[in-house]
Design a protein around this motif. Structure first.
Motif, PDB file in Angstrom:
ATOM      1  N   ALA A 168       0.830  -1.206   0.000  1.00 55.74           N
ATOM      2  CA  ALA A 168       0.000   0.000   0.000  1.00 55.74           C
ATOM      3  C   ALA A 168       0.867   1.260   0.000  1.00 55.74           C
ATOM      4  O   ALA A 168       1.817   1.368   0.783  1.00 55.74           O
ATOM      5  CB  ALA A 168      -0.913   0.003   1.217  1.00 55.74           C
ATOM      6  N   PRO A 169       0.539   2.232  -0.854  1.00 48.17           N
ATOM      7  CA  PRO A 169       1.219   3.534  -0.786  1.00 48.17           C
ATOM      8  C   PRO A 169       0.673   4.321   0.400  1.00 48.17           C
ATOM      9  O   PRO A 169      -0.539   4.530   0.511  1.00 48.17           O
ATOM     10  CB  PRO A 169       0.848   4.194  -2.127  1.00 48.17           C
ATOM     11  N   ILE A 170       1.539   4.745   1.300  1.00 44.37           N
ATOM     12  CA  ILE A 170       1.104   5.393   2.537  1.00 44.37           C
ATOM     13  C   ILE A 170       1.756   6.764   2.646  1.00 44.37           C
ATOM     14  O   ILE A 170       2.979   6.890   2.607  1.00 44.37           O
ATOM     15  CB  ILE A 170       1.468   4.538   3.763  1.00 44.37           C
ATOM     16  N   LEU A 171       0.937   7.790   2.770  1.00 43.97           N
ATOM     17  CA  LEU A 171       1.452   9.133   3.020  1.00 43.97           C
ATOM     18  C   LEU A 171       1.972   9.163   4.451  1.00 43.97           C
ATOM     19  O   LEU A 171       1.217   8.888   5.385  1.00 43.97           O
ATOM     20  CB  LEU A 171       0.338  10.154   2.820  1.00 43.97           C
ATOM     21  N   PRO A 172       3.244   9.497   4.661  1.00 41.14           N
ATOM     22  CA  PRO A 172       3.821   9.368   6.011  1.00 41.14           C
ATOM     23  C   PRO A 172       3.317  10.386   7.024  1.00 41.14           C
ATOM     24  O   PRO A 172       3.472  10.177   8.230  1.00 41.14           O
ATOM     25  CB  PRO A 172       5.327   9.544   5.766  1.00 41.14           C
ATOM     26  N   ALA A 173       2.730  11.485   6.537  1.00 38.86           N
ATOM     27  CA  ALA A 173       2.234  12.503   7.466  1.00 38.86           C
ATOM     28  C   ALA A 173       1.293  13.437   6.708  1.00 38.86           C
ATOM     29  O   ALA A 173       1.271  13.456   5.479  1.00 38.86           O
ATOM     30  CB  ALA A 173       3.377  13.295   8.080  1.00 38.86           C
TER      31      ALA A 173
END
Length: 267
Positions: free
Chosen positions: A160-165
């Protein structure tokens, strides 16, 4: 984030179309399996990337709810040449979908509202919303870190592509959309399907049931509760069942001579 994964997409061909809207800090990747399933049923499918999403945390600094509303409306109007247009939204995308149906009743022929972000889980988010006008969150914690996303399938989670913040100020925009969607509910006049995941760790499934009851002008409201999977339903274990339910729901509307014919309440 991998730009190839998070990019907008178009699939399929057909007289009827479906607009897909992803959720807050998400991307079109989250809804692609649903898009593929709908395209296989003969729909043209378009999934947009909401402004500030799918790239870097900093990209969310200069956008807000008005940008997301505008992008959703422009995408809907771009499908004006199709016979019928359906809208399917995940989480925050479901809130935007409700607003589109209320604002453009002649253009939206059916809705699929998936894990609608009407109510967050836990007392912390409830309290923060109550205190939102004080601006306390932005001063104390300007950024909110993310280490994962709400998926039960470990194989899917690993890719999954996850935006870190994300900037905590954007929660203000999300709360504004919650209020706007609530106000729009009575103006929705097309059939709607509402799907919730009972194991959702992000939004309260009761919010989805409340939303379904609030669609008082909709001629048909179908509510389904999925026992498998977490918040990102299209990508999780409940995804195939969701795709089947949404596809069948839209197919019935496509085949009906009168797609807005009244039906017997919530089923």
């Amino acid at each position: 984030m991998d730009p190839e994964k998070t990019a907008p997409f178009e699939l399929g061909r057909g007289e009827d179309a479906c607009l897909l809207l992803h959720g807050f800090t998400g991307s079109p990747w989250d809804v692609r399996p649903l898009g593929e399933a709908l395209a296989a049923r003969g729909l043209y499918v378009r999934a947009i990337q909401l402004p500030g999403h799918g790239t870097t945390p900093e990209a969310l600094l200069s956008v807000g709810h008005r940008d997301w509303e505008r992008a959703a409306a422009e995408a809907l109007l771009s499908l004006r040449d199709h016979r019928r247009v359906f809208v399917a939204g995940l989480s925050m995308g479901a809130l935007l979908s409700v607003m589109l149906a209320a604002d453009y009743p002649e253009r939206v022929h059916g809705l699929a509202l998936i894990a609608p972000a009407l109510r967050f889980k836990g007392p912390k988010m409830w309290l923060l919303k109550r205190l939102r006008h004080a601006g306390l969150l932005e001063r104390v914690k300007p950024w909110v870190e993310k280490t994962g996303t709400d998926l039960s399938d470990p194989a899917v989670l690993a890719e999954a592509p996850i935006l870190p913040a994300f900037p905590s100020a954007r929660l203000q925009d999300l709360w504004t959309l919650q209020d706007a969607a609530m106000e729009a509910l009575p103006r929705v006049r097309c059939p709607a399907l509402v799907a919730v995941a009972e194991q959702d760790h992000v939004v309260d499934p009761e919010g989805g049931r409340f939303l379904a009851r609030g669609l008082t002008a909709s001629p048909q409201v179908r509510h389904i509760s999925l026992q498998d999977g977490f918040h990102i339903i299209p990508r999780d274990r409940g995804g195939p069942l969701l795709a089947s339910e949404v596809g069948t729901f839209f197919d019935r509307l496509r085949l009906s001579d009168s797609p807005t014919r009244p039906a017997a309440g919530i089923r």
